[in-house]
Design a protein around this motif. Structure first.
Motif, PDB file in Angstrom:
ATOM      1  N   ARG A 202       0.813  -1.216   0.000  1.00 60.47           N
ATOM      2  CA  ARG A 202       0.000   0.000   0.000  1.00 60.47           C
ATOM      3  C   ARG A 202       0.850   1.271   0.000  1.00 60.47           C
ATOM      4  O   ARG A 202       0.317   2.374  -0.063  1.00 60.47           O
ATOM      5  N   ASN A 208       3.191   0.208  -7.145  1.00 59.17           N
ATOM      6  CA  ASN A 208       1.911   0.054  -6.462  1.00 59.17           C
ATOM      7  C   ASN A 208       0.855   0.986  -7.031  1.00 59.17           C
ATOM      8  O   ASN A 208      -0.321   0.624  -7.151  1.00 59.17           O
ATOM      9  N   ASN A 212      -2.680  -0.191  -8.679  1.00 55.74           N
ATOM     10  CA  ASN A 212      -3.966   0.287  -8.164  1.00 55.74           C
ATOM     11  C   ASN A 212      -4.768   1.013  -9.234  1.00 55.74           C
ATOM     12  O   ASN A 212      -5.998   0.928  -9.260  1.00 55.74           O
TER      13      ASN A 212
END
Length: 456
Positions: A202, A208, A212
């Motif tokens: 996260r 990342n 996402n």
């Protein structure tokens, strides 16, 4: 090729054994670093330790199964459910209420909803769409052109799945976005499975953020598809209509989240796996020109000079065997996981409740104990007299039991048709910038396949 469903038997063993621990683990990551670096070689070598082997993925103990008869028992036994590192990594994509990840009564109801779309007698209804997309594929290609095979294969697989199962022109403008999102997601999910670092995924670093963004775009696309169908007021005889009209156990319409997750399950696994197999098939046709000659001879004998049609597929037996042998050596679904729901045993080894189990169709299907000349590409090994030599469960590309892929006949028809049409139209050679080495994500395919189209 058929697979019999058998009920696994459990022997009464006075004292169950603890499976041996694989070597090569490191502190904190365990065997996860080896699974991330060279998983195919690592999983293939596990057979040297035994039929069931313990692994450490981070702090977790995972049991690896290496024998085909035990993978069959694992798939058929009620002691194990769909769960574990693979499915946990996929939940952010597939959700928890789709047929790919559900268990128990929910899964059984969902299978009943979608199964009519994949019955053997329903597949010919998709023939005209498969033909149209396949011939459009080769008509776009020109002699001397260099193809980005990754984009071409995923594009045609997404379009066939979407147009057959969720009929409507609204898919035309969205197929490219779906293809792009899936490529990013399936690459990132494998790392999340073998190196479960949880909160670190996260952290807003570029990898990342890209993951996402792709995930959000895919979910947005699915919501758009469902909304467009409802707004149109149309109810074609397809899988999306069946989902929108499905009822739950109480006779009420199924929830929006389940519809969403089911559409994801329709679009994602089928398109990704078919696209990956198509890439491997193009590589096979490039590396084995003798197979192109054999496919062309079969097409000439069966079809003559007219275009290959869907109705020809069942007669193209060598072409189908090329597809099967490609799936043996290059299985798109190369790793699977399950979870034990009770204290149980497998092959005389103790498996505790809650334990995660992993097995690799790639390793099973290349095992020299099951296959003569195991690394050699030989479609004739699937001729009726020779296929009897293959041990049970040593080749189950669509799985078995209640988790058997419902689209097995659909996929074989699609892949056989495309292979016949493509091989009959062109030959290929690798172009500069091509990298045929294996790309390892949730699915298996060539890393970057760039092919020069040559006249037939």
């Amino acid at each position: 090729m058929t697979v019999e469903s058998v009920k696994p038997t459990t022997s009464e063993v006075p004292e169950l054994r603890e499976p041996p621990l694989a070597d090569g683990g490191v502190p904190l990551l365990g065997h996860g670093w080896r699974m991330a670096r060279d998983p195919l070689a690592f999983l293939a070598r596990l057979r040297d330790h035994g039929d069931v082997v313990r692994l450490k993925l981070g702090p977790k103990t995972v049991y690896a199964v290496t024998a085909p008869d035990l993978t069959g028992a694992l798939a058929l036994s009620p002691d194990y459910i769909i769960s574990g590192p693979l499915w946990e990594s996929l939940e952010s994509l597939l959700g928890k209420e789709g047929v790919a990840t559900a268990n128990g009564p929910l899964h059984r109801r969902q299978r009943r909803t979608i199964q009519p779309a994949f019955r053997l007698d329903a597949i010919p209804g998709y023939g005209p769409i498969m033909e149209e997309e396949t011939h459009a594929l080769v008509e776009r290609w020109n002699n001397g052109e260099v193809l980005d095979a990754t984009a071409e294969c995923f594009r045609v697989s997404v379009r066939i799945s979407a147009r057959c199962l969720m009929r409507g022109s609204y898919m035309d403008a969205r197929s490219e976005r779906i293809t792009s999102a899936l490529a990013t997601l399936f690459a990132g999910m494998y790392q999340r499975m073998v190196v479960p670092l949880g909160p670190l995924y996260r952290v807003p670093i570029p990898a990342n953020r890209e993951f996402n963004r792709a995930l959000a775009d895919l979910h947005r696309l699915v919501d758009e598809i469902v909304a467009d169908r409802r707004a149109s007021g149309q109810k074609p005889d397809d899988l999306l209509t069946a989902l929108l009209e499905a009822k739950d156990e109480n006779g009420d319409p199924i929830g929006e989240q389940e519809i969403h997750d089911q559409v994801i399950a329709i679009l994602t696994p089928g398109s990704e796996t078919a696209g990956s197999v198509l890439m491997s098939l193009l590589l096979v046709l490039t590396e084995h020109p003798d197979q192109v000659d054999k496919i062309r001879a079969e097409v000439k004998n069966v079809v003559g000079d007219r275009p290959v049609a869907f109705d020809d597929v069942r007669k193209l037996r060598h072409t189908a065997n090329v597809v099967i042998e490609t799936m043996r050596l290059y299985p798109a679904v190369w790793i699977l996981t399950r979870r034990a729901v009770t204290d149980t045993e497998l092959g005389g080894y103790r498996i505790p409740a809650g334990a995660d189990i992993v097995y690799s169709p790639y390793a099973i299907q290349r095992d020299p104990r099951s296959y003569d000349r195991n690394e050699e590409f030989d479609p004739d090994r699937w001729l009726p007299d020779r296929s009897k030599e293959v041990p049970k469960y040593a080749m189950v590309p669509f799985s078995v039991g209640n988790r058997k892929c419902p689209s097995d006949h659909f996929s074989m028809a699609e892949l056989t048709l495309i292979t016949a049409v493509v091989a009959n139209a062109f030959r290929f050679e690798e172009a500069p910038g091509s990298d045929p080495r294996t790309h390892i994500g949730i699915t298996l395919r060539p890393r970057r396949l760039r092919l020069k189209v040559l006249p037939g």
